[in-house]
Design a protein around this motif. Structure first.
Motif, mmCIF file in Angstrom:
data_model
loop_
_atom_site.group_PDB
_atom_site.id
_atom_site.type_symbol
_atom_site.label_atom_id
_atom_site.label_comp_id
_atom_site.label_asym_id
_atom_site.label_seq_id
_atom_site.Cartn_x
_atom_site.Cartn_y
_atom_site.Cartn_z
ATOM 1 N N VAL A 79 -3.505 5.662 3.970
ATOM 2 C CA VAL A 79 -3.843 4.578 3.398
ATOM 3 C C VAL A 79 -4.954 4.100 3.959
ATOM 4 N N GLN A 90 0.434 10.579 1.864
ATOM 5 C CA GLN A 90 -0.243 9.650 1.337
ATOM 6 C C GLN A 90 -1.298 8.849 3.160
ATOM 7 N N THR A 134 -3.115 11.312 -1.924
ATOM 8 C CA THR A 134 -3.384 10.240 -2.300
ATOM 9 C C THR A 134 -4.260 9.583 -1.213
ATOM 10 N N SER A 177 1.101 -1.005 0.198
ATOM 11 C CA SER A 177 -0.241 -0.010 0.019
ATOM 12 C C SER A 177 1.040 1.719 -0.095
ATOM 13 N N THR A 186 -5.572 6.029 -0.415
ATOM 14 C CA THR A 186 -5.290 4.004 -1.221
ATOM 15 C C THR A 186 -6.152 2.982 -0.337
#
Length: 319
Positions: A231, A229, A254, A133, A256
Motif C-alpha cells: 500500500v 500487497q 498487488t 486499502s 494499492t
C-alpha cells in the motif's frame, strides 16, 4: 482575528502572524473558535508552494483542528458552545475558521481539543489503510515504514487490534523505542541490512507493506510474500521508480494507492470514521504520544521543528 499567514513561498521565515478580517460565513458554514490546530507536512509543502492551496495572499495553511462553535449560522443541528473538530477544512491556522457543515465532526466530552487536533488526519489515515486499502486479518504480518511517525504509531496500534504482527522500520534506536511502546513486535533500522533481518523473522515475506516513503517502493516489493500487497500512500523520501507490471504478475503481488480524501467523501463517512477513532481512544485501545505544543504565534518555530524530523509525535498549534 489573528492568523498565521504567508504572502510568498519559501522557508519558514515567510510566515507572519498578523491581524486579518474575520471569515465571512457562507450559508452552509458555521464559525468555530479554534482551541487546537494540527500541523502537518502538507502545511510545509503549501508554504513552499508545491501543494494545493486555497485562497489568495495572505495565505492561511492548515486543515485540521478543534474548537467551539461561536456562530451556528441558523443551522438547527448546531448550537453556540458545541465542541467540534474537523479534518479537512481550509484556513485552520487562525483564531476563527469557517467550517462547512458537511465537514463538522461532533467532539465527545472525553476527547480534548488537543487530542482531536493531534489524532484526526493521521488517525483517519491509519484507519482507512488498515480497514480499506488492506483489510488486516488476524495472524498476518505487516511491515510499516516510518513506524515512529504519527501515522505509523496509530497504524501499529490498529493493526495489533486486528490481531496482526507488526514489523516497523525507522531511522534510530530512539524512534525504535517509541515503536515498541506502541506495540510493534519487531523494529528494524534503515541504516542496517533490514531486508536480511526481516527474512529471518518471516522467511516468506510479509503479507502487506505500508509504504509512505516512496523511494523505498522497490524494496517493499522485495520483502512482500507471493500474493502479498504493498500500500503506497506517501513520498516522504521522494518519488518511487516506475513499477514493472511483470513483477506484479510473476509474484501475484498487488500495488494499492492510498489517499485519505478518497474516503472522506461524505458527512456520514467523516463522522463514522472519526467516531470509531474516538471510541478506540476513549476505551484505551489506542494511546497517543503527548503532542508537542507551540503557540500559533510561534508558527515559525513549529515549522522548523517539524522539518527537523526530530519529533516522534504530533505537533499542534494553540491560538
Amino acid at each position: 482575528m489573528k492568523a498565521l499567514t504567508f504572502s510568498s513561498f519559501g522557508e519558514s521565515d515567510v510566515l507572519e502572524y498578523i491581524d486579518i478580517p474575520d471569515p465571512q460565513l457562507k450559508s452552509d458554514e458555521i464559525l468555530v473558535e479554534m482551541k487546537a490546530i494540527g500541523l502537518n507536512f502538507a502545511d510545509v509543502y503549501r508554504r513552499k508552494g508545491n501543494y494545493h492551496l486555497k485562497g489568495n495572499p495572505p495565505f492561511i495553511a492548515g486543515y485540521e483542528g478543534a474548537g467551539i462553535i461561536v456562530d451556528a449560522n441558523n443551522h438547527p443541528e448546531y448550537n453556540v458552545g458545541d465542541r467540534v473538530a474537523f479534518a479537512d477544512a481550509p484556513f485552520a491556522n487562525a483564531e476563527l475558521v469557517a467550517v462547512n457543515i458537511n465537514h463538522v465532526l461532533p467532539l465527545p466530552e472525553a476527547i480534548s481539543f488537543e487530542t482531536a487536533a493531534a489524532i484526526l488526519l493521521q488517525g483517519l489515515t491509519a484507519h482507512y489503510l488498515a480497514t480499506d486499502s488492506h483489510k488486516t486479518q488476524e495472524g498476518e504480518t505487516v511491515l510499516i515504514h516510518a513506524v515512529a511517525g504519527g501515522v505509523g504509531q496509530i497504524l501499529t496500534q490498529i493493526s495489533k487490534l486486528s490481531g496482526a504482527n507488526v514489523i516497523g522500520l525507522t531511522s534510530s534506536a530512539d524512534k525504535a523505542k517509541v515503536a515498541f511502546e506502541q506495540g510493534a513486535n519487531h523494529v528494524l533500522l534503515y541504516n542496517e541490512d533490514w531486508k536480511s533481518e526481516l527474512f529471518k523473522i518471516v522467511p516468506n515475506g510479509v503479507d502487506v507493506v505500508y509504504d509512505s516513503i516512496g523511494s523505498t517502493l522497490a524494496e517493499s516489493f522485495e520483502v512482500t510474500k507471493e500474493c502479498g500487497q504493498v500500500v503506497f500512500f506517501g513520498m516522504a523520501g521522494g518519488d518511487p521508480a516506475p513499477v514493472d507490471p511483470r513483477m506484479l504478475m510473476d509474484g501475484s503481488k498487488t500495488l494499492t494507492g492510498g489517499d485519505l480524501w478518497s474516503y472522506l467523501n461524505s458527512k456520514e463517512e467523516r463522522i463514522k470514521r472519526a467516531s470509531q477513532l474516538f471510541s478506540w481512544i476513549i476505551d484505551g485501545k489506542i494511546k497517543l504520544s503527548e503532542p508537542t505544543s507551540f503557540k500559533l504565534s510561534e508558527g515559525k518555530l513549529a515549522h522548523d521543528y517539524l522539518e527537523s524530523r526530530k519529533s516522534t509525535g504530533k505537533i499542534i498549534l494553540i491560538p
